[in-house]
Design a protein around this motif. Structure first.
Motif, PDB file in Angstrom:
ATOM      1  N   VAL A 111     -49.730 -20.147 -71.145  1.00 30.44           N
ATOM      2  CA  VAL A 111     -50.864 -19.231 -71.271  1.00 30.44           C
ATOM      3  C   VAL A 111     -50.388 -17.788 -71.309  1.00 30.44           C
ATOM      4  O   VAL A 111     -51.027 -16.921 -71.910  1.00 30.44           O
ATOM      5  N   ASN A 112     -49.275 -17.517 -70.670  1.00 30.85           N
ATOM      6  CA  ASN A 112     -48.763 -16.147 -70.581  1.00 30.85           C
ATOM      7  C   ASN A 112     -48.457 -15.560 -71.954  1.00 30.85           C
ATOM      8  O   ASN A 112     -48.539 -14.344 -72.148  1.00 30.85           O
ATOM      9  N   LYS A 113     -48.107 -16.405 -72.938  1.00 27.66           N
ATOM     10  CA  LYS A 113     -47.767 -15.918 -74.274  1.00 27.66           C
ATOM     11  C   LYS A 113     -48.981 -15.375 -75.005  1.00 27.66           C
ATOM     12  O   LYS A 113     -48.863 -14.500 -75.862  1.00 27.66           O
ATOM     13  N   TYR A 114     -50.150 -15.889 -74.718  1.00 28.48           N
ATOM     14  CA  TYR A 114     -51.355 -15.507 -75.445  1.00 28.48           C
ATOM     15  C   TYR A 114     -52.257 -14.587 -74.632  1.00 28.48           C
ATOM     16  O   TYR A 114     -53.373 -14.289 -75.053  1.00 28.48           O
ATOM     17  N   SER A 115     -51.803 -14.131 -73.471  1.00 27.98           N
ATOM     18  CA  SER A 115     -52.633 -13.297 -72.601  1.00 27.98           C
ATOM     19  C   SER A 115     -52.397 -11.822 -72.881  1.00 27.98           C
ATOM     20  O   SER A 115     -51.368 -11.426 -73.438  1.00 27.98           O
ATOM     21  N   THR A 116     -53.365 -11.019 -72.463  1.00 31.70           N
ATOM     22  CA  THR A 116     -53.212  -9.567 -72.501  1.00 31.70           C
ATOM     23  C   THR A 116     -52.436  -9.108 -71.262  1.00 31.70           C
ATOM     24  O   THR A 116     -51.981  -9.924 -70.465  1.00 31.70           O
ATOM     25  N   ALA A 117     -52.299  -7.794 -71.107  1.00 33.14           N
ATOM     26  CA  ALA A 117     -51.579  -7.260 -69.941  1.00 33.14           C
ATOM     27  C   ALA A 117     -52.302  -7.619 -68.643  1.00 33.14           C
ATOM     28  O   ALA A 117     -51.676  -7.994 -67.650  1.00 33.14           O
ATOM     29  N   PHE A 118     -53.634  -7.540 -68.687  1.00 35.78           N
ATOM     30  CA  PHE A 118     -54.408  -7.914 -67.500  1.00 35.78           C
ATOM     31  C   PHE A 118     -54.260  -9.404 -67.197  1.00 35.78           C
ATOM     32  O   PHE A 118     -54.211  -9.815 -66.035  1.00 35.78           O
ATOM     33  N   GLY A 119     -54.193 -10.216 -68.241  1.00 32.10           N
ATOM     34  CA  GLY A 119     -54.026 -11.655 -68.042  1.00 32.10           C
ATOM     35  C   GLY A 119     -52.681 -12.004 -67.427  1.00 32.10           C
ATOM     36  O   GLY A 119     -52.592 -12.918 -66.595  1.00 32.10           O
ATOM     37  N   THR A 147     -51.093 -17.659 -85.347  1.00 30.24           N
ATOM     38  CA  THR A 147     -51.949 -18.658 -84.693  1.00 30.24           C
ATOM     39  C   THR A 147     -52.318 -18.251 -83.265  1.00 30.24           C
ATOM     40  O   THR A 147     -53.334 -18.698 -82.736  1.00 30.24           O
ATOM     41  N   GLY A 148     -51.506 -17.409 -82.648  1.00 24.99           N
ATOM     42  CA  GLY A 148     -51.789 -16.993 -81.269  1.00 24.99           C
ATOM     43  C   GLY A 148     -52.515 -15.672 -81.154  1.00 24.99           C
ATOM     44  O   GLY A 148     -52.755 -15.198 -80.042  1.00 24.99           O
ATOM     45  N   LYS A 149     -52.897 -15.074 -82.299  1.00 26.32           N
ATOM     46  CA  LYS A 149     -53.587 -13.794 -82.252  1.00 26.32           C
ATOM     47  C   LYS A 149     -55.051 -14.014 -81.930  1.00 26.32           C
ATOM     48  O   LYS A 149     -55.702 -14.899 -82.497  1.00 26.32           O
ATOM     49  N   LYS A 150     -55.597 -13.183 -81.050  1.00 25.00           N
ATOM     50  CA  LYS A 150     -56.969 -13.370 -80.573  1.00 25.00           C
ATOM     51  C   LYS A 150     -57.961 -12.760 -81.542  1.00 25.00           C
ATOM     52  O   LYS A 150     -58.447 -11.634 -81.364  1.00 25.00           O
ATOM     53  N   HIS A 151     -58.255 -13.532 -82.614  1.00 24.26           N
ATOM     54  CA  HIS A 151     -59.261 -13.145 -83.587  1.00 24.26           C
ATOM     55  C   HIS A 151     -60.132 -14.361 -83.884  1.00 24.26           C
ATOM     56  O   HIS A 151     -59.681 -15.505 -83.819  1.00 24.26           O
ATOM     57  N   LEU A 183     -60.640 -17.929 -81.526  1.00 25.00           N
ATOM     58  CA  LEU A 183     -59.753 -17.822 -80.361  1.00 25.00           C
ATOM     59  C   LEU A 183     -60.183 -16.679 -79.451  1.00 25.00           C
ATOM     60  O   LEU A 183     -60.044 -16.770 -78.228  1.00 25.00           O
ATOM     61  N   TRP A 184     -60.713 -15.603 -80.042  1.00 26.19           N
ATOM     62  CA  TRP A 184     -61.202 -14.481 -79.224  1.00 26.19           C
ATOM     63  C   TRP A 184     -62.361 -14.941 -78.356  1.00 26.19           C
ATOM     64  O   TRP A 184     -62.427 -14.605 -77.168  1.00 26.19           O
ATOM     65  N   TRP A 185     -63.280 -15.705 -78.936  1.00 27.72           N
ATOM     66  CA  TRP A 185     -64.411 -16.215 -78.171  1.00 27.72           C
ATOM     67  C   TRP A 185     -63.961 -17.206 -77.103  1.00 27.72           C
ATOM     68  O   TRP A 185     -64.478 -17.214 -75.988  1.00 27.72           O
ATOM     69  N   THR A 186     -62.990 -18.059 -77.429  1.00 21.36           N
ATOM     70  CA  THR A 186     -62.471 -19.009 -76.436  1.00 21.36           C
ATOM     71  C   THR A 186     -61.838 -18.273 -75.259  1.00 21.36           C
ATOM     72  O   THR A 186     -62.060 -18.636 -74.089  1.00 21.36           O
ATOM     73  N   TYR A 187     -61.074 -17.246 -75.550  1.00 25.34           N
ATOM     74  CA  TYR A 187     -60.430 -16.465 -74.487  1.00 25.34           C
ATOM     75  C   TYR A 187     -61.481 -15.757 -73.624  1.00 25.34           C
ATOM     76  O   TYR A 187     -61.378 -15.739 -72.393  1.00 25.34           O
TER      77      TYR A 187
END
Length: 286
Positions: free
Chosen positions: A13-21, A119-123, A126-130
């Motif tokens: 999960v760390n690969k697809y998270s933001t800094a806060f994540g 594939t891992g970009k939050k658009h 995937l943005w809604w799932t995150y």
């Protein structure tokens, strides 16, 4: 419980998270999982054996312990950690679904074919799932804090409890084992949970604000590329000052209704005077 396997699952999960994540994941593992495994389990242990009551009545201590501690702190925290980290797997599964679609698309249209830029970009989906996973984690954290506060009537752990539940013969005093140590760990775990809630809210605000800024830039870029059409005629009241007609165009134009009407309404004497002045300008007419 095998926490190493649990950590290996969440490391993706760390690969697809933001800094806060990433900060949230570090707080979960360092301040919650490690504290739980290293210290909290040993502090609580079999806490029912340390629950002493000043009576020898069979079953009284068991009933009193169940009355004041219906859910063990340590088991409630283990359940909380499992439930809180489960929404993060939604993101991993969505990325795996995208990668599978990308693989099938390349197998069908060749290696140069590409369905996703990353594939891992939050658009998109995937943005809604995150975002949904963040709301789910925040809701779970708040729910467990409410359960802990509701069950134990605040986060405070008393040293002495008075029990009069059957089969106790009368009002019985029962003493909690290691009350100060348990109280410190309770406050620490509640504080770590509150910090995770704050990080989740910050990440939600960050994602939504970033999406709004991206949308505003996109609309601004579109407005710059829209061509502005101007009319070619100069009798437009809004563009009257921006167009200048040439003399030839003015001569070729037919007279307007107002000028024609004025010329028709002039008396014949005035027309005669105009003709005389045009032929002999120095001649004065009395």
């Amino acid at each position: 419980m095998d926490w190493k396997t649990f950590q290996a699952l969440l490391s993706g999960v760390n690969k697809y998270s933001t800094a806060f994540g990433r900060i949230w994941l570090s707080v979960v593992f360092v301040f919650r999982v490690m504290v739980y495994v290293v210290a909290a389990e040993r502090v609580w242990g079999d806490e029912q054996k340390d629950f002493d009551c000043n009576t020898k009545q069979p079953g009284c201590a068991n009933v009193c312990y169940d009355h004041f501690f219906p859910i063990s702190h340590i088991r409630l925290w283990a359940l909380q950690l499992i439930f809180v980290t489960c929404p993060s797997f939604m993101v991993v599964m969505h990325v795996a679904y995208r990668e599978e679609r990308e693989r099938k698309y390349r197998a069908k249209f060749g290696e140069n074919g590409k369905l996703y830029v990353n594939t891992g970009k939050k658009h998109g989906g995937l943005w809604w799932t995150y975002l949904i996973s963040l709301f789910a984690k925040t809701g779970i954290e708040v729910s467990f804090l409410y359960i802990l506060h509701r069950v134990y009537d605040s986060f405070y752990l008393p040293r002495l409890v008075k029990c009069d539940v059957s089969p106790c013969p009368n009002l019985v005093d029962c003493y909690v084992g290691h009350p100060t140590e348990k109280k410190i760990f309770t406050y620490f775990m509640v504080g770590a949970s509150a910090l995770c809630i704050v990080l989740n809210i910050c990440e939600i605000i960050y994602l939504i604000s970033k999406c709004i800024v991206r949308f505003a830039k996109k609309m601004k870029r579109r407005s710059r590329h829209i061509p502005v059409h101007h009319d070619d005629y100069n009798d437009d009241p809004f563009n009257n000052c921006s167009h200048s007609a040439s003399r030839m165009e003015l001569k070729e134009r037919p007279p307007s209704f107002k000028t024609a009407n004025k010329s028709m309404l002039r008396p014949p004497t005035l027309r005669l005077e105009e003709k005389i002045r045009a032929s002999a300008p120095n001649l004065s007419i009395p």
